[in-house]
Design an enzyme around this catalytic site. Structure first.
Site, short mmCIF file in Angstrom:
data_model
loop_
_atom_site.label_atom_id
_atom_site.label_comp_id
_atom_site.label_asym_id
_atom_site.label_seq_id
_atom_site.Cartn_x
_atom_site.Cartn_y
_atom_site.Cartn_z
N ASP A 237 0.85 -1.20 0.00
CA ASP A 237 0.00 0.00 0.00
C ASP A 237 0.89 1.25 0.00
O ASP A 237 0.40 2.37 -0.15
CB ASP A 237 -1.00 -0.01 1.16
N SER A 238 2.23 1.05 0.10
CA SER A 238 3.19 2.14 -0.14
C SER A 238 3.04 2.69 -1.55
O SER A 238 3.58 3.76 -1.85
CB SER A 238 4.62 1.66 0.10
N ASP B 132 -1.00 -6.11 -0.28
CA ASP B 132 -1.31 -5.39 0.96
C ASP B 132 -2.79 -5.05 0.95
O ASP B 132 -3.29 -4.48 -0.03
CB ASP B 132 -0.52 -4.07 0.99
N LYS C 221 -1.52 -9.30 2.88
CA LYS C 221 -0.87 -8.82 4.10
C LYS C 221 -1.79 -7.79 4.75
O LYS C 221 -2.44 -7.01 4.06
CB LYS C 221 0.49 -8.19 3.78
N GLU D 294 -2.13 -5.20 8.57
CA GLU D 294 -1.41 -4.63 9.70
C GLU D 294 -2.15 -4.86 11.01
O GLU D 294 -3.37 -4.77 11.07
CB GLU D 294 -1.20 -3.12 9.48
N GLU E 291 8.47 -4.02 11.28
CA GLU E 291 8.93 -2.74 10.74
C GLU E 291 9.35 -1.82 11.88
O GLU E 291 8.58 -1.55 12.81
CB GLU E 291 7.81 -2.09 9.91
#
Ligand SMILES: Nc1nc(=O)c2c([nH]1)NC[C@@H]1CN(c3ccc(C(=O)N[C@@H](CCC(=O)O)C(=O)O)cc3)CN21
Ligand SMILES: CC(C)C(=O)C(=O)O
Ligand SMILES: [Mg+2]
Length: 276
Positions: free
Chosen positions: A58-59, A97, A127, A129, A194
């Site tokens: 999602d970066s 993501d 993925k 978070e 991270e």
């Protein structure tokens, strides 16, 4: 079965990497690289370089769409990039993501959106978070046959709560440990750490049964990930954990100014690049 997960550009096996291959690599004590990818062309380059796992991060919010955080990016914006990366690869495991707001509400919401990344975009895993607070979502996905990669420490989708700061120092280490254990129990196949202290990441890597993937987490993790534009020198003001392996920004800038100069002076196109 491949002999090693990463064997350089002449990879040991042509078939697609699976989450079982990653588990086997952990058993062998083998380290492996992961990069982000957002388009077919770079995905193919990384695939042919033997990178076993590609993350459509999602970066993309930052490096593709120009937002100032990953909070605004949507499922609709990430699906086509994920489809392009899947089409560009033959061997890499493609992880998508899940964007902020697409899985937090409920296991049902997580299921609906994760399914779209597999069915419409050809991802092989997703993925998300968070720890204990998303364990039910992880259990729903994994029990339904969707491999899930966890992500703890600095979780950029929570920037409005956490800021961009190292996580898990001191007392907070115990919470991070508990979150990691909850994710493993819920069935994650790997875990991104991270911006956490190297020692904590090293300990978690020894304790956990699944591979850890570090970014700003020292060299004691099973794998390492970087945003590709950071490691290739395209981004400005990258985080302190980034190492630049190339100066693509400089190379591209020079190509653009050389092209511009030749157009202005009239030397491009020459006969060789024209039709009779
Ligand atoms: N280009 C890019 N690279 C990334 O690694 C990345 C993104 N974008 N977008 C999503 C998140 C945001 N990330 C970030 C953003 C900022 C810091 C940062 O400024 N870190 C501080 C740590 C300071 C401290 O607590 O000591 C640093 O100075 O590096 C770290 C990760 C990682 N991700
Ligand atoms: C940096 C990695 C772990 C990520 O989540 C992303 O690129 O979005
Ligand atoms: Mg991300």
């Amino acid at each position: 079965m491949s002999t090693t997960l990463y064997g350089g550009s002449a990879s040991a096996s042509d078939r697609r990497i699976t989450v079982r291959d990653l588990a086997a690599a952990k058993q062998r004590g083998e380290r492996w690289p992961m990069l982000t990818a957002y388009d077919a062309l770079t995905a193919r380059i990384f695939d042919e370089a033997g990178i076993p796992v590609l993350l459509v991060g999602d970066s993309a919010a930052n490096v593709v769409y120009g937002y100032d955080s990953t909070v605004p990016i949507t499922v609709e914006e990430l699906l086509p990039l994920t489809a392009a990366v899947s089409r560009g690869t033959a061997r890499a495991l493609v992880v998508a993501d899940l964007p902020f707001g697409s899985y937090q509400s409920s296991p049902h919401q997580a299921m609906t959106n994760a399914t779209r990344f597999l069915k419409e975009a050809g991802a092989h895993a997703v993925k998300l978070e968070g720890g204990t607070r998303v364990a039910e979502q992880v259990a729903q996905l994994t029990s339904s046959g969707i491999p899930v990669m966890g992500h703890l420490g600095l979780t950029p989708q929570s920037v409005n709560v956490l800021g961009y700061r190292v996580q898990g120092r001191g007392e907070a280490g115990a919470q991070l440990r508990a979150d990691a254990q909850a994710l493993v129990e819920a069935g994650v196949f790997a875990l991104v750490l991270e911006c956490v202290p190297s020692e904590l990441a090293r300990e978690l890597t020894a304790e956990l049964s699944v591979p850890t993937v570090g970014i700003g987490a020292g060299n004691g993790t099973d794998a390492q990930v970087l945003v590709w534009q950071d490691m290739a020198g395209l981004t400005q003001g990258a985080p302190a954990f980034v190492k630049q392996y190339a100066d693509l920004g400089g190379v591209l800038g020079k190509a653009a100014t050389d092209f511009a100069a030749e157009v202005v002076e009239g030397s491009f196109p020459d006969e060789q690049h024209s039709y009779a």
